[in-house]
Motif scaffolding. Structure first.
Motif, mmCIF file in Angstrom:
data_model
loop_
_atom_site.group_PDB
_atom_site.id
_atom_site.type_symbol
_atom_site.label_atom_id
_atom_site.label_comp_id
_atom_site.label_asym_id
_atom_site.label_seq_id
_atom_site.Cartn_x
_atom_site.Cartn_y
_atom_site.Cartn_z
ATOM 1 N N ILE A 135 0.837 -1.209 0.000
ATOM 2 C CA ILE A 135 0.000 0.000 0.000
ATOM 3 C C ILE A 135 0.869 1.255 0.000
ATOM 4 N N LEU A 136 0.299 2.292 -0.566
ATOM 5 C CA LEU A 136 0.863 3.628 -0.473
ATOM 6 C C LEU A 136 -0.124 4.388 0.397
ATOM 7 N N ALA A 137 0.329 5.028 1.468
ATOM 8 C CA ALA A 137 -0.610 5.659 2.401
ATOM 9 C C ALA A 137 -0.201 7.097 2.692
ATOM 10 N N GLN A 138 -1.208 7.932 2.805
ATOM 11 C CA GLN A 138 -0.982 9.334 3.187
ATOM 12 C C GLN A 138 -0.768 9.350 4.697
ATOM 13 N N ALA A 139 0.377 8.821 5.116
ATOM 14 C CA ALA A 139 0.653 8.698 6.553
ATOM 15 C C ALA A 139 2.155 8.848 6.737
ATOM 16 N N PRO A 140 2.595 9.772 7.572
ATOM 17 C CA PRO A 140 4.034 9.923 7.793
ATOM 18 C C PRO A 140 4.608 8.594 8.276
ATOM 19 N N PRO A 141 5.770 8.178 7.739
ATOM 20 C CA PRO A 141 6.339 6.892 8.155
ATOM 21 C C PRO A 141 6.536 6.845 9.673
ATOM 22 N N SER A 142 6.207 5.696 10.268
ATOM 23 C CA SER A 142 6.279 5.563 11.730
ATOM 24 C C SER A 142 7.698 5.290 12.209
ATOM 25 N N SER A 143 8.634 5.188 11.274
ATOM 26 C CA SER A 143 10.038 4.976 11.636
ATOM 27 C C SER A 143 10.868 5.756 10.618
ATOM 28 N N ASN A 144 12.044 6.222 11.030
ATOM 29 C CA ASN A 144 12.896 6.963 10.081
ATOM 30 C C ASN A 144 13.564 6.037 9.088
ATOM 31 N N GLU A 145 13.667 4.757 9.451
ATOM 32 C CA GLU A 145 14.334 3.786 8.571
ATOM 33 C C GLU A 145 13.394 2.622 8.285
ATOM 34 N N LEU A 146 13.760 1.797 7.271
ATOM 35 C CA LEU A 146 12.907 0.663 6.908
ATOM 36 C C LEU A 146 12.865 -0.355 8.043
ATOM 37 N N VAL A 147 11.695 -0.965 8.254
ATOM 38 C CA VAL A 147 11.550 -2.012 9.266
ATOM 39 C C VAL A 147 11.101 -3.299 8.576
ATOM 40 N N TYR A 148 11.922 -4.341 8.665
ATOM 41 C CA TYR A 148 11.590 -5.665 8.145
ATOM 42 C C TYR A 148 11.159 -6.506 9.354
ATOM 43 N N ALA A 149 9.855 -6.918 9.378
ATOM 44 C CA ALA A 149 9.338 -7.601 10.568
ATOM 45 C C ALA A 149 9.007 -9.067 10.289
ATOM 46 N N TYR A 150 9.583 -9.940 11.098
ATOM 47 C CA TYR A 150 9.219 -11.360 11.076
ATOM 48 C C TYR A 150 8.174 -11.565 12.164
ATOM 49 N N HIS A 151 7.033 -12.171 11.808
ATOM 50 C CA HIS A 151 5.963 -12.352 12.785
ATOM 51 C C HIS A 151 5.268 -13.677 12.489
ATOM 52 N N GLU A 152 4.709 -14.280 13.542
ATOM 53 C CA GLU A 152 4.060 -15.584 13.313
ATOM 54 C C GLU A 152 2.874 -15.477 12.356
ATOM 55 N N ARG A 153 2.311 -14.273 12.171
ATOM 56 C CA ARG A 153 1.214 -14.103 11.217
ATOM 57 C C ARG A 153 1.737 -13.844 9.804
ATOM 58 N N GLY A 154 3.057 -13.686 9.680
ATOM 59 C CA GLY A 154 3.658 -13.437 8.362
ATOM 60 C C GLY A 154 4.521 -12.182 8.382
#
Ligand code: FAD
Ligand code: DHB
Length: 399
Positions: free
Chosen positions: A196-215
């Motif tokens: 998605i592209l969202a009209q929302a300021p990024p919640s982090s200054n850098e990229l976040v790659y997240a591993y999670h049990e839901r994917g």
């Protein structure tokens, strides 16, 4: 470009496709005094608005800046010195800048690169045929290659010395090579990405790659106002199953972290689903037809390598054509495929590794899942392992 009788055109290099590969090749050739013409199936507006990749390696940025198409990139691109890997509700920063002796990545959307290259080509008198229909390539197994197409309702033929097949994964150049010549290496993954592209300021200054049990989930951005976020979804997922509130709910779950981190929501401007696939053909050339970029190889998006590999290919192809026209030598042209494939396979390995480490596979056993977490735990605790990730992520040296 010289007009010959009727609707036959003549140039040195005929390029199929005005994606990053075709446009950058045409630009690099122009700087070497070599003529080219681009034939593109889509309209200018379409290619300048198509949302795709966003991470530029240090070498790609340097090449764009050094060749005079990096003004806006330098002004508007976001330079990132690190990325975050998040698992078990904790973030771990990889300081790529420090680990690679001062290299970084730049966030600058692929369609902005395309805009900059189109405007540079047109300003320099370059010719791009947009909205070309019925494009076909011919004669590349002999000495008289040509590209046929229809524009403004009229059939045209572009005769050239060489053809560059820069028409992406679904183009016509690769399938025009006789069967039996190319060997394809292919892997599909049992998931896709919903982006998605969202009209929302990024919640982090850098990229976040997240591993999670839901994917897997990825937080990226396009500017300080616009976020770009991705979710791992089943490979055949229908985007209609994902109303905006479900997307945000899922993103909140997968990025959840201890501490005061918060995901900022905003209106979703665009959404789409991209399959994950690894694909390479060898060789990347047949006769006088040279394949570059996605026409020859695609990578799963996790390593952010697709656009950067396209740039690396055409850098070598432009060098090889320049050498041919200045010295008459075909040595670099003969070496083209082999030189590209060394980098392509390293990018394939890296993209496969990042993908395997960060996604949930339905077939994985509890053993595999613990092994995945152990790998992330090892990686984020070992300077040697982080250095390996960092040097691949910012881009391996040319050649
Ligand atoms: P393309 O950009 O595909 O350009 C090929 C051009 O050829 C197109 O303009 C096309 O219209 C044209 N063409 C096709 N057929 C014909 C024809 N018959 N005649 C004339 N012209 C033709 N990579 C990442 O690293 N990160 C990402 O997040 C990411 N997201 C992606 C999302 C999507 C939906 C897709 C498809 C790819 C994504 N990629 C991503 C990959 C990256 O965008 C590509 O690797 C990159 O575009 C390759 O550039 P290219 O010039 O080789 O091919
Ligand atoms: C983006 C895309 C990627 O594939 C990636 O690994 C990182 C960022 C992006 O679109 O911003």
């Amino acid at each position: 470009m010289r007009l010959r009788k009727g609707k036959t055109l003549r140039t040195q290099i005929g390029i199929v496709g005005a994606g990053p590969a075709g446009l950058l090749l045409s630009h690099l050739l122009h700087l070497q005094g070599i003529e080219s013409v681009i034939v593109e199936a889509r309209g200018r507006k379409y290619i300048e608005e198509r949302i795709r990749a966003g991470v530029l390696e240090q070498g790609t940025v340097d090449m764009l800046v050094e060749t005079g198409v990096g003004e806006r990139l330098k002004r508007e691109g976001l330079i990132h010195h690190g990325i975050e890997l998040r698992f078990n509700r904790r973030g771990h920063r990889i300081n790529m800048y420090e680990l690679t002796g001062g290299k970084a990545i730049t966030i600058y959307a692929q369609h902005e690169v395309v805009k900059d290259l189109v405007s540079a080509r047109l300003a320099a008198g370059g010719q791009i045929f947009f909205e070309a229909g019925d494009v076909s390539v011919d004669g590349f197994n002999g000495t008289a290659p040509s590209i046929r197409f229809v524009t403004d309702g009229k059939p045209r033929e572009l005769s050239c010395d060489f053809i560059a097949g820069c028409d992406g994964f679904h183009g016509i150049c690769r399938p025009s090579i006789p069967s039996g010549v190319l060997t394809a290496f292919d892997r599909t993954y049992p998931f896709a990405w919903l982006g998605i592209l969202a009209q929302a300021p990024p919640s982090s200054n850098e990229l976040v790659y997240a591993y999670h049990e839901r994917g897997f989930a990825l937080l990226s951005m396009r500017s300080t106002e616009i976020g770009r976020l991705y979710l791992q979804v089943p490979p055949d997922e229908d985007i209609n199953n994902w109303p905006d509130d479900r997307i945000w709910r899922e993103l909140h779950l997968r990025f959840a972290a201890d501490g005061d981190w918060k995901l900022t929501e905003g209106p979703i401007l665009q959404k789409g689903i991209t399959p994950m696939r690894s694909f390479v053909v060898e060789p990347m050339q047949y006769g006088r037809l040279y394949l570059a970029g996605d026409a020859a190889h695609i990578v799963p998006a996790t390593g952010a390598k697709g656009l950067n590999l396209a740039a690396a290919d055409v850098r070598l192809l432009a060098q090889a054509f320049a050498d041919f026209y200045s010295s008459g030598s075909t040595h670099l042209l003969e070496q083209y495929s082999q030189r590209c494939l060394r980098r392509v396979w390293k990018a394939q390995r890296f993209s496969w590794w990042m993908t395997s480490m960060l996604h949930r596979f339905d077939t994985d056993s509890p053993f595999d899942q613990r092994r995945q977490v152990a790998e992330l735990d090892y990686l984020t605790g070992s300077r040697a392992a982080m250095t390996s990730l960092a040097e691949n992520y910012v881009g391996l040296p040319w050649d």
